[in-house]
Design a protein around this motif. Sequence first.
Motif, PDB file in Angstrom:
ATOM      1  N   LEU A  74       0.848  -1.196   0.000  1.00  0.00           N
ATOM      2  CA  LEU A  74       0.000   0.000   0.000  1.00  0.00           C
ATOM      3  C   LEU A  74       0.880   1.242   0.000  1.00  0.00           C
ATOM      4  CD1 LEU A  74      -2.792  -1.103   2.519  1.00  0.00           C
ATOM      5  CD2 LEU A  74      -2.958  -0.898   0.016  1.00  0.00           C
ATOM      6  N   PRO A  75       0.371   2.376  -0.463  1.00  0.00           N
ATOM      7  CA  PRO A  75       1.189   3.602  -0.474  1.00  0.00           C
ATOM      8  C   PRO A  75       1.521   4.113   0.926  1.00  0.00           C
ATOM      9  CG  PRO A  75      -1.065   4.063  -1.168  1.00  0.00           C
ATOM     10  CD  PRO A  75      -0.938   2.596  -1.099  1.00  0.00           C
ATOM     11  N   VAL A  76       0.648   3.720   1.867  1.00  0.00           N
ATOM     12  CA  VAL A  76       0.851   4.188   3.248  1.00  0.00           C
ATOM     13  C   VAL A  76       0.135   3.226   4.182  1.00  0.00           C
ATOM     14  CG1 VAL A  76      -1.219   5.659   3.215  1.00  0.00           C
ATOM     15  CG2 VAL A  76       0.704   6.257   4.717  1.00  0.00           C
ATOM     16  N   GLY A  77       0.523   3.209   5.416  1.00  0.00           N
ATOM     17  CA  GLY A  77      -0.146   2.322   6.394  1.00  0.00           C
ATOM     18  C   GLY A  77      -1.415   2.973   6.906  1.00  0.00           C
ATOM     19  N   LEU A  94       2.322  -5.539   2.448  1.00  0.00           N
ATOM     20  CA  LEU A  94       3.592  -4.887   2.783  1.00  0.00           C
ATOM     21  C   LEU A  94       3.281  -3.415   3.020  1.00  0.00           C
ATOM     22  CD1 LEU A  94       6.734  -4.982   2.958  1.00  0.00           C
ATOM     23  CD2 LEU A  94       6.772  -4.470   0.510  1.00  0.00           C
ATOM     24  N   ILE A  95       3.641  -2.922   4.207  1.00  0.00           N
ATOM     25  CA  ILE A  95       3.340  -1.532   4.557  1.00  0.00           C
ATOM     26  C   ILE A  95       4.655  -0.763   4.672  1.00  0.00           C
ATOM     27  CG2 ILE A  95       2.228   0.014   6.213  1.00  0.00           C
ATOM     28  CD1 ILE A  95       0.239  -1.960   4.970  1.00  0.00           C
ATOM     29  N   PRO A  96       4.811   0.325   3.887  1.00  0.00           N
ATOM     30  CA  PRO A  96       6.087   1.048   3.899  1.00  0.00           C
ATOM     31  C   PRO A  96       6.281   1.933   5.124  1.00  0.00           C
ATOM     32  CG  PRO A  96       4.533   2.144   2.425  1.00  0.00           C
ATOM     33  CD  PRO A  96       3.834   0.918   2.943  1.00  0.00           C
ATOM     34  N   MET A  97       7.569   2.256   5.367  1.00  0.00           N
ATOM     35  CA  MET A  97       7.982   3.303   6.283  1.00  0.00           C
ATOM     36  C   MET A  97       7.347   3.185   7.674  1.00  0.00           C
ATOM     37  SD  MET A  97      10.373   5.420   6.119  1.00  0.00           S
ATOM     38  CE  MET A  97      10.714   5.790   4.394  1.00  0.00           C
ATOM     39  N   VAL A  98       7.548   2.043   8.313  1.00  0.00           N
ATOM     40  CA  VAL A  98       7.058   1.871   9.697  1.00  0.00           C
ATOM     41  C   VAL A  98       8.196   2.244  10.647  1.00  0.00           C
ATOM     42  CG1 VAL A  98       6.111   0.241  11.374  1.00  0.00           C
ATOM     43  CG2 VAL A  98       5.415   0.099   8.959  1.00  0.00           C
ATOM     44  N   LEU A 107      -1.360  -0.799  12.828  1.00  0.00           N
ATOM     45  CA  LEU A 107      -1.429  -1.569  11.579  1.00  0.00           C
ATOM     46  C   LEU A 107      -1.934  -2.986  11.846  1.00  0.00           C
ATOM     47  CD1 LEU A 107       1.884  -0.257   9.989  1.00  0.00           C
ATOM     48  CD2 LEU A 107      -0.452   0.211   9.185  1.00  0.00           C
ATOM     49  N   VAL A 108      -1.475  -3.596  12.929  1.00  0.00           N
ATOM     50  CA  VAL A 108      -1.976  -4.934  13.273  1.00  0.00           C
ATOM     51  C   VAL A 108      -3.476  -4.862  13.540  1.00  0.00           C
ATOM     52  CG1 VAL A 108      -1.912  -6.770  15.018  1.00  0.00           C
ATOM     53  CG2 VAL A 108       0.230  -5.780  14.169  1.00  0.00           C
ATOM     54  N   ARG A 109      -3.884  -3.877  14.284  1.00  0.00           N
ATOM     55  CA  ARG A 109      -5.311  -3.741  14.619  1.00  0.00           C
ATOM     56  C   ARG A 109      -6.154  -3.524  13.373  1.00  0.00           C
ATOM     57  NH1 ARG A 109      -7.338  -2.611  19.283  1.00  0.00           N
ATOM     58  NH2 ARG A 109      -8.533  -0.773  18.655  1.00  0.00           N
ATOM     59  N   ILE A 145      -3.992 -13.816   7.285  1.00  0.00           N
ATOM     60  CA  ILE A 145      -3.413 -12.526   6.858  1.00  0.00           C
ATOM     61  C   ILE A 145      -1.945 -12.494   7.252  1.00  0.00           C
ATOM     62  CG2 ILE A 145      -3.409 -10.038   7.338  1.00  0.00           C
ATOM     63  CD1 ILE A 145      -6.526 -10.322   7.527  1.00  0.00           C
ATOM     64  N   CYS A 146      -1.115 -12.110   6.297  1.00  0.00           N
ATOM     65  CA  CYS A 146       0.344 -12.022   6.525  1.00  0.00           C
ATOM     66  C   CYS A 146       0.723 -10.552   6.439  1.00  0.00           C
ATOM     67  CB  CYS A 146       1.075 -12.844   5.466  1.00  0.00           C
ATOM     68  SG  CYS A 146       2.865 -12.930   5.709  1.00  0.00           S
ATOM     69  N   LEU A 147       1.110  -9.982   7.573  1.00  0.00           N
ATOM     70  CA  LEU A 147       1.439  -8.554   7.646  1.00  0.00           C
ATOM     71  C   LEU A 147       2.961  -8.368   7.706  1.00  0.00           C
ATOM     72  CD1 LEU A 147       0.463  -5.592   7.921  1.00  0.00           C
ATOM     73  CD2 LEU A 147       0.430  -5.953  10.400  1.00  0.00           C
ATOM     74  N   ILE A 148       3.479  -7.711   6.679  1.00  0.00           N
ATOM     75  CA  ILE A 148       4.916  -7.444   6.585  1.00  0.00           C
ATOM     76  C   ILE A 148       5.125  -5.931   6.691  1.00  0.00           C
ATOM     77  CG2 ILE A 148       7.014  -7.728   5.199  1.00  0.00           C
ATOM     78  CD1 ILE A 148       5.790 -10.418   5.706  1.00  0.00           C
ATOM     79  N   LEU A 149       5.946  -5.504   7.629  1.00  0.00           N
ATOM     80  CA  LEU A 149       6.176  -4.064   7.822  1.00  0.00           C
ATOM     81  C   LEU A 149       7.558  -3.681   7.321  1.00  0.00           C
ATOM     82  CD1 LEU A 149       4.654  -3.639  11.404  1.00  0.00           C
ATOM     83  CD2 LEU A 149       3.501  -3.564   9.164  1.00  0.00           C
ATOM     84  N   GLN A 150       7.643  -2.515   6.673  1.00  0.00           N
ATOM     85  CA  GLN A 150       8.930  -2.079   6.128  1.00  0.00           C
ATOM     86  C   GLN A 150       9.686  -1.219   7.129  1.00  0.00           C
ATOM     87  OE1 GLN A 150       8.009  -1.020   1.583  1.00  0.00           O
ATOM     88  NE2 GLN A 150      10.194  -1.095   2.111  1.00  0.00           N
TER      89      GLN A 150
END
Length: 268
Positions: A74-77, A94-98, A107-109, A145-150
Amino acid sequence: MPAPKNPFKAALRENRFQLGLWVALASPYAAEVVSGSGYDWLLIDGEHAPNDIPLLSAQFRAVSASASHPMVRLPVGDTVLIKQILDTGMQTLLIPMVESLAQAQQLVRATRYPPHGIRGVGAALGRASEFGRIGDYLQTAGDEICLILQIESRAGLAAIDEIAALDGVDGLFIGPSDLAADMGYLGKPGHPEVRAAIADAFERIKKAGKARGIMTLDLEQARDYREMGADFMAIGTDVTSLVRATTALRQEFLGEATSVPKKQESGY
Ligand SMILES: O=C(O)C(=O)C[C@H](O)[C@@H](O)CO
């Protein structure tokens, strides 16, 4: 009938290395072409490619018919964007700039229904539940759901231990280009200081028991990252592959010296 199983999430849990490719042509047709190339996962880029939710969804559907698992950046979280993209059926985000635990917690919530989160309930309208035909979707969606943070800044590195420890975060992805830029090495993701920061980050992510992800356009760097312990890695993009292949083809036919670099830093 539960939510569809997430093979990428299962592979990470079983420590099976996953090789990927970045998809940024913003075209379902091009995504479908690439989906036959044998990569374990394809990252459909909503940050640096001209994509919106409908176009991301169309590329997701095009890739879903293949053995490649679609991951979307996504462009943003943003809670609303996460709700929309999950309703389309995307399961790996995949969520950028965390850069903080608080951001990661939010983001998890955003990926979980109440009481564990704040994901809006609209599954009956969404492709994710096969438009309401998956009766147990609400109860089973979260597990797949697989949440990957950048992590791609010094602030992100500083918070990496507490972010990695968070339940609901399945992996952390180091963004070498943005990290290099933030460290003062714009365009030089292969700088020794950036490499050292990535190696340290990988150690800390591993210690937290989470998956380590990264991407590069340089195969030598890719082998180095794999040695470092990358669990999932993208080694190219559709855009750069098309530029290189079409340029080299014309030059080869005309007998011109190639202008396509053998190595290409992913420095942008
Ligand atoms: O910072 C990075 O590196 C990434 O997040 C990957 C890039 O955004 C990708 O677009 C390749 O340049």
